[in-house]
Scaffold this motif. Structure first.
Motif, PDB file in Angstrom:
ATOM      1  N   LEU A  49       0.841  -1.209   0.000  1.00  0.00           N
ATOM      2  CA  LEU A  49       0.000   0.000   0.000  1.00  0.00           C
ATOM      3  C   LEU A  49       0.875   1.259   0.000  1.00  0.00           C
ATOM      4  CD1 LEU A  49      -2.646   1.537   0.129  1.00  0.00           C
ATOM      5  CD2 LEU A  49      -2.648   1.222   2.616  1.00  0.00           C
ATOM      6  N   ARG A  50       1.931   1.250   0.794  1.00  0.00           N
ATOM      7  CA  ARG A  50       2.765   2.459   0.833  1.00  0.00           C
ATOM      8  C   ARG A  50       3.375   2.735  -0.547  1.00  0.00           C
ATOM      9  NH1 ARG A  50       6.934   2.208   3.918  1.00  0.00           N
ATOM     10  NH2 ARG A  50       6.823   0.182   4.929  1.00  0.00           N
ATOM     11  N   THR A  51       3.711   1.645  -1.271  1.00  0.00           N
ATOM     12  CA  THR A  51       4.244   1.825  -2.633  1.00  0.00           C
ATOM     13  C   THR A  51       3.148   2.352  -3.565  1.00  0.00           C
ATOM     14  OG1 THR A  51       5.792   0.031  -2.265  1.00  0.00           O
ATOM     15  CG2 THR A  51       5.370   0.627  -4.562  1.00  0.00           C
ATOM     16  N   ALA A  52       1.932   1.809  -3.438  1.00  0.00           N
ATOM     17  CA  ALA A  52       0.830   2.279  -4.297  1.00  0.00           C
ATOM     18  C   ALA A  52       0.546   3.762  -4.041  1.00  0.00           C
ATOM     19  CB  ALA A  52      -0.427   1.440  -4.055  1.00  0.00           C
ATOM     20  N   VAL A  53       0.588   4.177  -2.772  1.00  0.00           N
ATOM     21  CA  VAL A  53       0.332   5.590  -2.441  1.00  0.00           C
ATOM     22  C   VAL A  53       1.466   6.463  -2.986  1.00  0.00           C
ATOM     23  CG1 VAL A  53       0.075   7.250  -0.551  1.00  0.00           C
ATOM     24  CG2 VAL A  53      -1.028   5.017  -0.384  1.00  0.00           C
ATOM     25  N   ALA A  54       2.705   6.014  -2.776  1.00  0.00           N
ATOM     26  CA  ALA A  54       3.859   6.791  -3.255  1.00  0.00           C
ATOM     27  C   ALA A  54       3.801   6.917  -4.781  1.00  0.00           C
ATOM     28  CB  ALA A  54       5.163   6.124  -2.820  1.00  0.00           C
ATOM     29  N   ASP A  55       3.467   5.814  -5.471  1.00  0.00           N
ATOM     30  CA  ASP A  55       3.370   5.851  -6.948  1.00  0.00           C
ATOM     31  C   ASP A  55       2.278   6.830  -7.377  1.00  0.00           C
ATOM     32  OD1 ASP A  55       5.336   3.975  -7.028  1.00  0.00           O
ATOM     33  OD2 ASP A  55       4.033   2.293  -7.597  1.00  0.00           O
ATOM     34  N   HIS A  56       1.189   6.823  -6.634  1.00  0.00           N
ATOM     35  CA  HIS A  56       0.083   7.727  -6.956  1.00  0.00           C
ATOM     36  C   HIS A  56       0.564   9.189  -6.898  1.00  0.00           C
ATOM     37  CE1 HIS A  56      -3.561  10.056  -6.405  1.00  0.00           C
ATOM     38  NE2 HIS A  56      -3.088  10.447  -5.243  1.00  0.00           N
ATOM     39  N   TYR A  57       1.242   9.560  -5.807  1.00  0.00           N
ATOM     40  CA  TYR A  57       1.708  10.951  -5.698  1.00  0.00           C
ATOM     41  C   TYR A  57       2.803  11.249  -6.727  1.00  0.00           C
ATOM     42  CZ  TYR A  57      -1.084  11.599  -1.502  1.00  0.00           C
ATOM     43  OH  TYR A  57      -2.141  11.714  -0.634  1.00  0.00           O
ATOM     44  N   ALA A  58       3.602  10.235  -7.050  1.00  0.00           N
ATOM     45  CA  ALA A  58       4.655  10.452  -8.055  1.00  0.00           C
ATOM     46  C   ALA A  58       4.023  10.779  -9.410  1.00  0.00           C
ATOM     47  CB  ALA A  58       5.545   9.219  -8.158  1.00  0.00           C
ATOM     48  N   VAL A  59       2.970  10.045  -9.765  1.00  0.00           N
ATOM     49  CA  VAL A  59       2.304  10.297 -11.050  1.00  0.00           C
ATOM     50  C   VAL A  59       1.656  11.684 -11.026  1.00  0.00           C
ATOM     51  CG1 VAL A  59       0.347   9.595 -12.502  1.00  0.00           C
ATOM     52  CG2 VAL A  59       1.924   7.872 -11.594  1.00  0.00           C
ATOM     53  N   ARG A  60       1.006  12.015  -9.919  1.00  0.00           N
ATOM     54  CA  ARG A  60       0.306  13.306  -9.832  1.00  0.00           C
ATOM     55  C   ARG A  60       1.251  14.491  -9.880  1.00  0.00           C
ATOM     56  NH1 ARG A  60      -3.614  13.426  -4.832  1.00  0.00           N
ATOM     57  NH2 ARG A  60      -3.645  15.678  -5.021  1.00  0.00           N
ATOM     58  N   THR A  61       2.405  14.335  -9.218  1.00  0.00           N
ATOM     59  CA  THR A  61       3.291  15.491  -9.080  1.00  0.00           C
ATOM     60  C   THR A  61       4.437  15.479 -10.081  1.00  0.00           C
ATOM     61  OG1 THR A  61       4.672  14.312  -7.479  1.00  0.00           O
ATOM     62  CG2 THR A  61       2.842  15.598  -6.593  1.00  0.00           C
ATOM     63  N   GLY A  62       4.668  14.334 -10.746  1.00  0.00           N
ATOM     64  CA  GLY A  62       5.778  14.245 -11.680  1.00  0.00           C
ATOM     65  C   GLY A  62       7.128  14.153 -10.966  1.00  0.00           C
ATOM     66  N   THR A  63       7.128  13.852  -9.679  1.00  0.00           N
ATOM     67  CA  THR A  63       8.379  13.750  -8.911  1.00  0.00           C
ATOM     68  C   THR A  63       8.380  12.417  -8.170  1.00  0.00           C
ATOM     69  OG1 THR A  63       8.053  16.088  -8.452  1.00  0.00           O
ATOM     70  CG2 THR A  63       9.793  15.003  -7.211  1.00  0.00           C
ATOM     71  N   PRO A  64       9.509  11.699  -8.164  1.00  0.00           N
ATOM     72  CA  PRO A  64       9.514  10.418  -7.435  1.00  0.00           C
ATOM     73  C   PRO A  64       9.188  10.617  -5.961  1.00  0.00           C
ATOM     74  CG  PRO A  64      11.583  10.758  -8.648  1.00  0.00           C
ATOM     75  CD  PRO A  64      10.806  12.030  -8.759  1.00  0.00           C
ATOM     76  N   VAL A  65       8.440   9.673  -5.386  1.00  0.00           N
ATOM     77  CA  VAL A  65       8.077   9.746  -3.959  1.00  0.00           C
ATOM     78  C   VAL A  65       8.518   8.437  -3.303  1.00  0.00           C
ATOM     79  CG1 VAL A  65       6.149   9.914  -2.321  1.00  0.00           C
ATOM     80  CG2 VAL A  65       6.121  11.274  -4.424  1.00  0.00           C
ATOM     81  N   ASP A  66       9.201   8.546  -2.176  1.00  0.00           N
ATOM     82  CA  ASP A  66       9.729   7.376  -1.472  1.00  0.00           C
ATOM     83  C   ASP A  66       8.632   6.764  -0.595  1.00  0.00           C
ATOM     84  OD1 ASP A  66      11.068   5.558   0.079  1.00  0.00           O
ATOM     85  OD2 ASP A  66      12.779   6.893   0.500  1.00  0.00           O
ATOM     86  N   PRO A  67       8.290   5.470  -0.802  1.00  0.00           N
ATOM     87  CA  PRO A  67       7.260   4.839   0.044  1.00  0.00           C
ATOM     88  C   PRO A  67       7.586   4.932   1.528  1.00  0.00           C
ATOM     89  CG  PRO A  67       7.894   3.368  -1.763  1.00  0.00           C
ATOM     90  CD  PRO A  67       8.830   4.540  -1.813  1.00  0.00           C
ATOM     91  N   GLU A  68       8.865   5.125   1.861  1.00  0.00           N
ATOM     92  CA  GLU A  68       9.245   5.270   3.270  1.00  0.00           C
ATOM     93  C   GLU A  68       8.650   6.537   3.905  1.00  0.00           C
ATOM     94  OE1 GLU A  68      10.573   3.338   5.638  1.00  0.00           O
ATOM     95  OE2 GLU A  68      10.193   1.927   4.022  1.00  0.00           O
TER      96      GLU A  68
END
Ligand code: PMP
Length: 363
Positions: A49-68
């Motif tokens: 889930l943390r990876t799915a959430v991080a991927d979601h924000y990465a797609v929305r913002t165009g910036t990589p997001v760390d699931p940590e």
């Protein structure tokens, strides 16, 4: 006592209820088949889930997001409690008004003092730096921003959010964004971010139509992670693992989100159309979200069955018109009524028919 109708059309709650999709159902089944189902889920959230959430924000913002940097919470409201208690305990939190009914109580439970800041009809019920500055004190720790706003459907677009972010940053105030309705509105700012002075709270309840799962999350900067995670550890502990895996599947179903968003936009428009023309009630056009507010000033001026305020009017409408709405004063918007638009057009039309009938004939 319902004089006219045996049943009540209930538009008071704010849920989007759908059958589970095959992908979400499969995620449930897979989780149930695991011999770890009855165990505690991983602390701070399942990595899936943390990876799915991080991927979601990465797609929305165009910036990589760390699931940590994602911490899973028991719904968005728990996420708000976790975020607020981490950055605002002992201080003040600016809460743009109208606001979700629960905000003042959640802020208090986090050990802070809510300070409402009014955004009036003239600014589309939104606040800007000038109103916030007038309410700022040396104890102000956070600004709690919701967009699209429950109840008004007001939307903070990119330039408005930028102005608020700059104002908050200049004063060391944490911008906490309640992102729960993020997809429901064309102009919603997609540029959320986590930083030393910004926290994003989200959840599965609204955009993913999974309110019963009680899954939310906080996206916080690494320097806040330990404190955010402590707040989860000492309140709920790990959220139900099965729910988390189902929520992860829902986050990855972007086509389902797109379909839901399209459906909601159509329902929002239909609701405004259907509710326009009801005597003595005036829709307040929403730019997004899942609600519609009705200005009841005219209706209240006639005091139907003695109703002098929106709370009394809600009671009268439920009892005599067979329509349940929410009183605007619950949201810091007295003189208004709120309904949820996530209903079939037939249901909304029946509500409008009943309201029109009652408001034309009372007395
Ligand atoms: N934030 C807002 C603005 C809401 O309107 C709601 C629910 N109505 C929530 C948070 C609560 O979300 P959850 O169900 O994930 O606790």
């Amino acid at each position: 006592m319902s004089t006219a109708y045996p049943d009540v059309v209930d538009l008071a709650s704010g849920q989007i209820v759908e059958p589970l999709s095959p992908a979400v159902r499969a995620a449930f089944d897979k989780a149930l088949d695991s011999d770890r189902t009855s165990a505690y889920a991983p602390a701070y959230g399942d990595p899936d889930l943390r990876t799915a959430v991080a991927d979601h924000y990465a797609v929305r913002t165009g910036t990589p997001v760390d699931p940590e940097h994602i911490t899973v919470t028991a719904g968005a409201r728990h996420g708000l409690l976790v975020a607020l208690s981490t950055v605002a305990h002992g201080g003040e939190v600016l809460v743009p008004r109208p606001h979700w009914s629960h905000y003042p109580a959640v802020v208090r439970r986090a050990g802070a003092r809510p300070v409402p800041v009014d955004g009036g009809a003239g600014t589309g019920w939104r606040v800007g730096p000038a109103e916030l500055e007038a309410a700022r004190t040396e104890r102000t720790r956070a600004l709690l921003l919701n967009s699209p706003v429950n109840p008004t459907g007001a939307v903070y677009d990119e330039s408005r959010v930028r102005a608020l972010r700059e104002w908050a940053g200049a004063h060391g105030i944490c911008l906490i964004t309640d992102d729960i309705y993020w997809a429901y509105g064309d102009a919603v700012d997609r540029g959320v971010r986590a930083s030393a002075h910004e926290i994003v709270v989200g959840g599965a309840s609204k955009v993913y139509a999974l309110a019963g799962l009680r899954v939310g999350w906080v996206w916080g900067a690494p320097e806040l992670s330990a404190a955010l995670r402590d707040a989860v550890e000492y309140t709920t502990g790990p959220v139900c693992g099965t729910s988390q895996l189902a929520a992860a599947a829902a986050l990855r179903e972007t086509h389902a989100v797109a379909a839901r968003v399209g459906g909601l936009a159509a329902r929002r428009e239909a609701a405004v159309r259907i509710m326009t023309g009801i005597p003595l009630l005036e829709p307040v056009a929403p730019a997004g979200g899942i609600y519609l507010c009705l200005d009841a000033t005219e209706a209240l001026s006639r005091q139907p069955h003695g109703a002098r305020d929106d709370v009394a009017l809600c009671r009268v409408l439920a009892e005599r018109a067979g329509v349940r709405l929410r009183a605007g004063s619950t949201f810091g918007m007295p003189g208004h009524l709120r309904l949820c638009v996530a209903e079939e057009a037939d249901t909304l039309a029946e509500a409008a028919r009943r309201l029109s009938g009652f408001l034309t004939t009372f007395n």
